[in-house]
Design an enzyme around this catalytic site. Structure first.
Site, PDB file in Angstrom:
ATOM      1  N   SER A  86       0.296  -1.491   0.176  1.00 21.87           N
ATOM      2  CA  SER A  86       0.063  -0.265   0.106  1.00 21.87           C
ATOM      3  C   SER A  86       1.206   1.402  -0.276  1.00 21.87           C
ATOM      4  O   SER A  86       2.176   1.543   0.491  1.00 21.87           O
ATOM      5  CB  SER A  86      -0.801  -0.076   1.277  1.00 21.87           C
ATOM      6  OG  SER A  86      -1.490  -1.016   1.400  1.00 21.87           O
TER       7      SER A  86
HETATM    8  N1  SAM Z   1      -0.470  -5.183   4.237  1.00 22.33           N
HETATM    9  C1  SAM Z   1       0.130  -5.509   3.056  1.00 22.33           C
HETATM   10  C2  SAM Z   1       1.713  -4.796   3.227  1.00 22.33           C
HETATM   11  O1  SAM Z   1       2.086  -3.653   4.245  1.00 22.33           O
HETATM   12  O2  SAM Z   1       2.258  -4.785   1.863  1.00 22.33           O
HETATM   13  C3  SAM Z   1      -1.064  -4.916   2.355  1.00 22.33           C
HETATM   14  C4  SAM Z   1      -1.349  -5.977   0.507  1.00 22.33           C
HETATM   15  S1  SAM Z   1      -2.000  -5.883   0.244  1.00 22.33           S
HETATM   16  C5  SAM Z   1      -2.830  -4.339  -0.536  1.00 22.33           C
HETATM   17  C6  SAM Z   1      -3.628  -6.436   0.324  1.00 22.33           C
HETATM   18  C7  SAM Z   1      -3.522  -7.942   0.512  1.00 22.33           C
HETATM   19  O3  SAM Z   1      -4.408  -9.209   1.289  1.00 22.33           O
HETATM   20  C8  SAM Z   1      -3.110  -8.545  -0.848  1.00 22.33           C
HETATM   21  O4  SAM Z   1      -1.999  -9.613  -0.490  1.00 22.33           O
HETATM   22  C9  SAM Z   1      -4.093 -10.727  -1.014  1.00 22.33           C
HETATM   23  O5  SAM Z   1      -4.003 -11.058  -1.436  1.00 22.33           O
HETATM   24  C10 SAM Z   1      -4.853 -10.216   0.706  1.00 22.33           C
HETATM   25  N2  SAM Z   1      -5.751 -10.372   1.132  1.00 22.33           N
HETATM   26  C11 SAM Z   1      -7.255 -10.246   0.617  1.00 22.33           C
HETATM   27  N3  SAM Z   1      -8.870 -10.819   0.485  1.00 22.33           N
HETATM   28  C12 SAM Z   1      -7.487 -11.554   1.971  1.00 22.33           C
HETATM   29  C13 SAM Z   1      -8.426 -12.334   2.626  1.00 22.33           C
HETATM   30  N4  SAM Z   1      -9.825 -12.695   2.803  1.00 22.33           N
HETATM   31  N5  SAM Z   1      -7.400 -12.776   3.654  1.00 22.33           N
HETATM   32  C14 SAM Z   1      -6.192 -13.057   3.747  1.00 22.33           C
HETATM   33  N6  SAM Z   1      -5.493 -11.992   3.306  1.00 22.33           N
HETATM   34  C15 SAM Z   1      -6.177 -11.470   1.743  1.00 22.33           C
END
Ligand code: SAM
Length: 212
Positions: free
Chosen positions: A59
């Site tokens: 993000s």
């Molecule tokens: N906090 C992360 C970082 O610092 O890099 C942001 C990662 S990205 C914006 C959001 C993440 O949420 C992705 O890696 C995606 O695979 C994951 N995601 C989406 N739906 C999810 C779920 N139901 N449970 C766990 N992870 C999920």
């Protein structure tokens, strides 16, 4: 490495309204370039989201700082993060003294970030599963932070929050969301604040979007 670039990022975050000195210090100390592909290291300290592979992103620093400032974790707080991704947000929470539990649904990302944490020596509990169901085993949490945008607030996450705890989650359509900040005031009562204009990758799961 990239110390000057990090100082400049701090100035940008301050200009955009990040005032919490502990949070700003964490952004100075935690090296964002370690969490992104090497080819993008030169862009690590620009205030943008960046690709991390598998169609996912790390993000935008401002968004991460905003959510961290709202959460304001104190030493020993138990925080659940949904969407580990690169691991950057988890490490910032850990740096601020929280006991971090983080869930990632993408198995390749989960493996890569687990290996990175081992290499960097961080003790952060990771799990590969659907985060919309939470992580009941370690509940209740003082804070739950969701880093992907969902259509609604998962009921399991509300249940797994401790009294007085905060749940921060982007809610909206697949392209744009409003940040919902809930504070638990009773068994099933919450005080809610809504902040507009965020854009996250979709939260996919039983209480999120369906794949496709
Ligand atoms: N906090 C992360 C970082 O610092 O890099 C942001 C990662 S990205 C914006 C959001 C993440 O949420 C992705 O890696 C995606 O695979 C994951 N995601 C989406 N739906 C999810 C779920 N139901 N449970 C766990 N992870 C999920």
């Amino acid at each position: 490495m990239y110390e000057k670039e990090r100082q400049e990022l701090i100035l940008t975050l301050k200009e955009k309204g990040i005032t919490n000195e502990r949070v700003l210090k964490a952004f100075l100390e935690v090296e964002r370039h370690l969490f992104i592909p090497q080819a993008l290291h030169g862009h690590a300290y620009v205030d943008n989201a960046l690709p991390i592979g598998f169609d996912q992103t790390i993000s935008q620093p401002y968004t991460v700082a905003f959510m961290t400032q709202v959460m304001n974790p104190q030493s020993g707080d138990k925080i659940l993060e949904i969407g580990t991704g690169s691991g950057y947000q988890s490490v910032l929470l850990h740096y601020l003294g929280a006991k971090v539990y983080s869930i990632e649904r993408n198995h390749d990302l989960y493996l890569r970030t687990s290996q990175l944490f081992d290499k960097l020596g961080y003790r952060i509990a990771l799990r590969c599963s659907d985060g919309t169901l939470g992580w009941n085993e370690f509940a209740p949490y003082n804070g739950i932070l969701v880093t992907a945008g969902g259509p609604e607030i998962p009921t399991n996450l509300k249940k797994q929050l401790a009294p007085g705890g905060k749940l921060i989650i982007p809610v909206g359509d697949r392209k744009s969301q409003q940040m919902h900040i809930l504070q638990k005031t009773g068994e099933d009562s919450f005080k809610t604040t809504i902040v507009p204009d965020f854009s996250f990758v979709p939260l996919i799961g039983r209480e999120g979007w369906k794949i496709g």
